[in-house]
Scaffold this motif. Sequence first.
Motif, PDB file in Angstrom:
ATOM      1  N   ARG A 507       0.841  -1.195   0.000  1.00 26.39           N
ATOM      2  CA  ARG A 507       0.000   0.000   0.000  1.00 26.39           C
ATOM      3  C   ARG A 507       0.880   1.251   0.000  1.00 26.39           C
ATOM      4  O   ARG A 507       2.056   1.203   0.366  1.00 26.39           O
ATOM      5  CB  ARG A 507      -0.922  -0.010   1.214  1.00 26.39           C
ATOM      6  N   ASP A 508       0.250   2.381  -0.357  1.00 24.60           N
ATOM      7  CA  ASP A 508       1.017   3.618  -0.491  1.00 24.60           C
ATOM      8  C   ASP A 508       1.520   4.112   0.858  1.00 24.60           C
ATOM      9  O   ASP A 508       2.675   4.488   0.997  1.00 24.60           O
ATOM     10  CB  ASP A 508       0.152   4.684  -1.168  1.00 24.60           C
ATOM     11  N   ASP A 509       0.635   4.157   1.859  1.00 26.63           N
ATOM     12  CA  ASP A 509       1.026   4.615   3.199  1.00 26.63           C
ATOM     13  C   ASP A 509       1.123   3.374   4.087  1.00 26.63           C
ATOM     14  O   ASP A 509       0.269   3.140   4.950  1.00 26.63           O
ATOM     15  CB  ASP A 509       0.006   5.624   3.733  1.00 26.63           C
ATOM     16  N   ALA A 510       2.187   2.585   3.881  1.00 27.55           N
ATOM     17  CA  ALA A 510       2.275   1.278   4.536  1.00 27.55           C
ATOM     18  C   ALA A 510       2.410   1.417   6.043  1.00 27.55           C
ATOM     19  O   ALA A 510       1.773   0.677   6.804  1.00 27.55           O
ATOM     20  CB  ALA A 510       3.459   0.496   3.973  1.00 27.55           C
ATOM     21  N   ARG A 511       3.192   2.390   6.521  1.00 24.51           N
ATOM     22  CA  ARG A 511       3.421   2.500   7.951  1.00 24.51           C
ATOM     23  C   ARG A 511       2.157   2.916   8.691  1.00 24.51           C
ATOM     24  O   ARG A 511       1.912   2.472   9.816  1.00 24.51           O
ATOM     25  CB  ARG A 511       4.563   3.478   8.220  1.00 24.51           C
ATOM     26  N   ARG A 512       1.333   3.734   8.084  1.00 25.17           N
ATOM     27  CA  ARG A 512       0.061   4.112   8.711  1.00 25.17           C
ATOM     28  C   ARG A 512      -0.879   2.916   8.757  1.00 25.17           C
ATOM     29  O   ARG A 512      -1.562   2.679   9.752  1.00 25.17           O
ATOM     30  CB  ARG A 512      -0.571   5.283   7.948  1.00 25.17           C
ATOM     31  N   ASP A 513      -0.879   2.131   7.684  1.00 23.85           N
ATOM     32  CA  ASP A 513      -1.756   0.951   7.668  1.00 23.85           C
ATOM     33  C   ASP A 513      -1.245  -0.149   8.588  1.00 23.85           C
ATOM     34  O   ASP A 513      -2.017  -1.007   9.025  1.00 23.85           O
ATOM     35  CB  ASP A 513      -1.857   0.400   6.240  1.00 23.85           C
ATOM     36  N   ASN A 519      -3.793  -3.450  15.277  1.00 25.78           N
ATOM     37  CA  ASN A 519      -5.020  -3.259  16.071  1.00 25.78           C
ATOM     38  C   ASN A 519      -5.008  -1.950  16.867  1.00 25.78           C
ATOM     39  O   ASN A 519      -5.487  -1.891  17.999  1.00 25.78           O
ATOM     40  CB  ASN A 519      -5.242  -4.443  17.026  1.00 25.78           C
ATOM     41  N   PHE A 520      -4.427  -0.921  16.270  1.00 28.62           N
ATOM     42  CA  PHE A 520      -4.488   0.401  16.870  1.00 28.62           C
ATOM     43  C   PHE A 520      -5.425   1.269  16.042  1.00 28.62           C
ATOM     44  O   PHE A 520      -5.383   1.237  14.802  1.00 28.62           O
ATOM     45  CB  PHE A 520      -3.096   1.046  16.935  1.00 28.62           C
ATOM     46  N   GLU A 521      -6.246   2.092  16.762  1.00 24.05           N
ATOM     47  CA  GLU A 521      -7.207   2.952  16.078  1.00 24.05           C
ATOM     48  C   GLU A 521      -6.543   4.280  15.756  1.00 24.05           C
ATOM     49  O   GLU A 521      -5.972   4.944  16.634  1.00 24.05           O
ATOM     50  CB  GLU A 521      -8.430   3.182  16.967  1.00 24.05           C
ATOM     51  N   LEU A 522      -6.606   4.641  14.496  1.00 25.35           N
ATOM     52  CA  LEU A 522      -5.983   5.883  14.057  1.00 25.35           C
ATOM     53  C   LEU A 522      -6.817   7.075  14.517  1.00 25.35           C
ATOM     54  O   LEU A 522      -8.055   7.008  14.570  1.00 25.35           O
ATOM     55  CB  LEU A 522      -5.845   5.889  12.538  1.00 25.35           C
ATOM     56  N   PRO A 523      -6.171   8.241  14.876  1.00 21.52           N
ATOM     57  CA  PRO A 523      -6.932   9.433  15.285  1.00 21.52           C
ATOM     58  C   PRO A 523      -7.726  10.004  14.123  1.00 21.52           C
ATOM     59  O   PRO A 523      -7.252  10.019  12.978  1.00 21.52           O
ATOM     60  CB  PRO A 523      -5.837  10.399  15.756  1.00 21.52           C
ATOM     61  N   LYS A 524      -8.951  10.446  14.456  1.00 21.34           N
ATOM     62  CA  LYS A 524      -9.804  11.032  13.414  1.00 21.34           C
ATOM     63  C   LYS A 524      -9.394  12.479  13.174  1.00 21.34           C
ATOM     64  O   LYS A 524      -9.047  13.200  14.118  1.00 21.34           O
ATOM     65  CB  LYS A 524     -11.264  10.973  13.839  1.00 21.34           C
ATOM     66  N   ALA A 694       4.354  -0.147  16.990  1.00 23.84           N
ATOM     67  CA  ALA A 694       3.446   0.935  16.618  1.00 23.84           C
ATOM     68  C   ALA A 694       4.087   2.301  16.860  1.00 23.84           C
ATOM     69  O   ALA A 694       3.908   3.248  16.075  1.00 23.84           O
ATOM     70  CB  ALA A 694       2.147   0.804  17.405  1.00 23.84           C
ATOM     71  N   LEU A 695       4.827   2.459  17.961  1.00 26.69           N
ATOM     72  CA  LEU A 695       5.527   3.711  18.208  1.00 26.69           C
ATOM     73  C   LEU A 695       6.528   4.001  17.100  1.00 26.69           C
ATOM     74  O   LEU A 695       6.687   5.145  16.663  1.00 26.69           O
ATOM     75  CB  LEU A 695       6.241   3.646  19.561  1.00 26.69           C
ATOM     76  N   LEU A 696       7.239   2.921  16.651  1.00 26.39           N
ATOM     77  CA  LEU A 696       8.183   3.124  15.562  1.00 26.39           C
ATOM     78  C   LEU A 696       7.457   3.532  14.286  1.00 26.39           C
ATOM     79  O   LEU A 696       7.956   4.375  13.515  1.00 26.39           O
ATOM     80  CB  LEU A 696       8.985   1.842  15.317  1.00 26.39           C
TER      81      LEU A 696
END
Length: 876
Positions: A507-513, A519-524, A694-696
Motif C-alpha cells: 500500500r502507499d502509506d504502509a506505515r500508517r496501515d 489493532n491500533f485505532e488511528l486518530p480522526k 506501533a511507536l516506531l
Amino acid sequence: RGARPPPSPSSGNPQGQRGARAADRMVLTMDRCATCAFSPTQRMLAAGTMAGAIDASFSTSASLDVVGLEFASADEPLPVRGTVTVAEKFNRVAWGTTGVESGSYPMGIIAGGLEDGSVDLYDPAKIVAGAGADATIARLAPKHVGAVKGLEFNTFSPHLLASGASDGELRIWNLEQPTAPQLYPALQGATGNGGVGADITSLAWNPRVQHILASCTAGGTTVVWDLHKQMPVIKLADAGAARRCSALQWNPELATQLVVASDNDATPTLQVWDLRNSISPVKELTGHTKGVLSVAWCPSDPSLLASSGKDNRTIIWDVGTGEIMCELPAGSNWNFDLQWSKVTPGVISTSSYDSRVNIFNAVQDTAVSAAGATAATNSVLDSFGIAAEPLATPASDSAPKSAFSLAKAPAWLKRPVGATFGFGGRLVTFGTCDKAKGEKPQPTTVKVGAVALEEQLVARSATFRDAVKGRDRESMASLCQERAAACASSGCADDAETWKFLGVLFRDDARRDLLTALNFELPKPEEPEPQESHEASAVEAVTAGVEALNAGVQALPVVGGDTGEGFFDNLGDAPAADPVVPPAPAAAPSKPVAPSAPVAVPAPPADAHDAAVERALVVGDYASAVAECMSAERFADALVLAAIGGPDLWAKTQKTYMKVRPRTFMHVAKAIVDKDLRGLVETRPVSGWQETLALLCTYAPSGEWGPLCIELAGRLATSGNTHGASLCYVCAGAVDEAVRVWAGVIPSGPAAVGPLQDVVEKAVLLKLATEASSSATPGDAFATLLAAYADLLAAQGALSAASDVLAMVPGEEAPGSASILRDRVYRSLGDAAEGAAPAFPFQAKQVSEAVAVPSPQQQQQQQQQQQQQTYSHYGG
C-alpha cells in the motif's frame, strides 16, 4: 589348510586383522576326502566319506558330516555342525527338501548312495543336534547290486528320489513317508547291450519337466526316461568314438538340452546334446587333456558349466560360445566331484583325492596355495615308499598360483529390469518385454520418460508465477489477502497475520496501515473551527497546546488548594505584557480600529508564591517564575510559563516535570521528546512488542525505521518469539533474516513440499514489496531457498518453472548450488531455453603434460652439442 590372501597391514589391532582376514578370504577348506551336496535351503554342506579313497591314517571308518558355511567367519577349518558314523563309504550324496514344507524335517533329508548298494536316509536337523545314530531315518530296501553312483531328488516333487547303481537298474523311490519308503517298479533297459558297461554312472532329473529323468552308463549310452510312460524315450550315443559316460547334467533353463562328460582319456570332451536332434551333439567342449570326472551346470546362470578332469584342471565354460571363462586353481590331485550352491550364487565346491574339500567364490579373484594339498598327498605316498611323486601333476612350489575370475558378469549379478532417475524428472528404465511361454527372450529395451510426483506443487507454482509476473502491486496485495483469508479459515493464525503484514507493504502509506494491522485505532481528523472575529493572542495559543497535552492525563494532586485554573480564567481579561522580542509590524488596516475598553487589574495576590511569580514576570525572568511554580508543585502554571519563556525553557521544564512525576506513558513521551527511539526499543519489555512497533511506525524517521525494526526483531528472536521477530523483519524489508526464521519451521522429508512453497511465496513477495524502498540486496539465505525450490521443480520435470525461479536469484552470478543448478537447467532446456547462457559455475583449468626441466649439467651438455653441430656445419 587352504591359503588365503594376507591380512591388510594397515589394520592396527588383532581384532581388526581378524575381521580383515575373514572379509578377504574367498576360499573355505576342509580336510576330507568326501563327496558333497549343498543344502537347498541353508548355507550348509553335507560331506560323506568317499569310497575308493584313503587318507594318511589309512582309516576305514566312514561318516557323514554337516558343515556350516560361514563366509564371514575366520574359523579354520570349516566348522562341522554334526556328524553321524556309517558302516559304508559314499559314492553319492543328495540333499532334498523333503519334509520342509510340512515341518517334519525342517532341514530336509540327506540321501547317501553307499558302496555296498544301499541307499540311506538321514535327518540333517538331528545330525546338527548331535543325535548320532538316531539321525538315520531309514535304509531303502531292497538295495542295489553294486555301488550306487547315481542319486538325486526331484526338484518339483521332493518326495521322489531316483537311484542308479552298477547293476544297471534305475529305481524311483516314494518318500512321502520317509520311515516307510515305497519303491516304484524298476526302470530297466538303460544300456541296451545286455550287461557290459551297464553300470549307471550318473543320473539327473529335468529341472523344467517334472516327469523326465536322464541317466548315463559306463558303456557310453545316455537314456532319457518318461516316467509317465515308464519307458525310455530317447537314447543318445556318439557313434563316431567309443566313450565312457562319467557324468551328465541338464540345462537349468532349456528343457531339451543336456551335457554328457566322458572320462575316457582318448575322448576327454563334453558333448552338449539337444533332444530335438538326437543324431549328434550340437556342441562339443574341448579343453581337458584327460578324461572328465565330474560336471556341474550352474543353476543361477545357464551359460556357466563347470567340469573337472584327470588332467587336474577345473574349468568353467561359457556354454553359449564354448570358450573357457576361467579355471579354478589346481591342487595336487584330481577333483572328482563338483557342486554349485543352490542358495548362494557363484559358490562352487570341489572334492579332490588329496583329502581336501574347497569352497570357491567363482566371481571374485582367488589365489590358492597348493602347499597344503601337496603335503597331504605326499604323506600317503610315503606310506607306500614313493618319495614325493604324486599321482597327478606335482606342484612345483608352495607359492600361490595365479588368480582367476570370470571373464564376464554372471547372470545373478545382472539386473533383468532396472530404473534410475535423472535430472529434470527423467526416468530411465530398462528390461525385456513380456514373452509368451516357449518364446525366446526379447532384447533389452531402454526407455526414457518423465515422472512428476508433486503435481500440486507444479500447478501452484504456475499460479504464483502468473500472479507476480506483471509486478502489479494491487494484484500482489490481493494475493496476500487471499492467502491470509485461507490461513485464517484453516486455523493458522500466525500465517494469516504474516500474509496480512505482507499485504500492507504493497500500500502507499504502509506505515500508517501497519498501525491498523497492529489493532491500533488511528486518530480522526479534527473539524475546522469557525473563524473568530479577532485573532487569538500568543498566550491563548500556548494555553490551548497545554490543554491538549493534559487531555489524556489524570488530574494531578492539588497543592495548597490552587489548581492553577484561575490563571486561565483571568488570562483573557489581563492586558498583554510587552513581549521580550517586539513583534513584526502588522499591515496597516483599511479602517481605523477603535481602542478597546480599559480592563481593571486585580489587586496583588496575598499568596507568597503568587507574589514571587508575579515579581519574576514583571522583570521578564520566566525561568525564576517557572522554578517558583515547580517548587510549589503548580506544574500546569510552570508549563504555561515555560511555553512563553522560549523553547529552551520549555524543554527544560518538560524534563524536570517528567522526573518529578514519573509515569509509564511518560517514559514513552520522554523518548519521543528526546528522539531516543533506540533506547525505547532496548528497554521496553518484549511482551509489548506490538506497542513498540506501533511507536516506531508513528515516530521513527524513514532512515531509522528499518534498523530499529531489525533490532526489535533480534530481541524477539532471542526471547523465543520467532513469529513476532518475523513480522518485524517483514516491516524492515529484511528478506534474508525473515527467510532464516521461516525456513526454520520447514519439516524434513515429503512433508516439506507445501511449507517450502509457502516460504518461497512469502520471500518473493517480501522482496518485490520492498525492492523499491530498500537498496539492500537479499543474500545467501534467499538464494539458497530459491535454489532448493527450483531443484524441487526441476525434479518434477518443470524446467521452465525452475528457470523462472532461478532468474529471481539476485546478482550476476548465483552463489553456490544456485549457480550450478542454473547452468544445468539452462543446458537441459536446450532450444527451449530463453535468454543468454549463465556463467559457467566451475573454474576451468588447463591440464597439460608436465615438461621436465633439464638440470644444469644437462643444459651444459646440450649447449656443447649445439656448438659442435655448429662447428661441423661450418667445416670446423
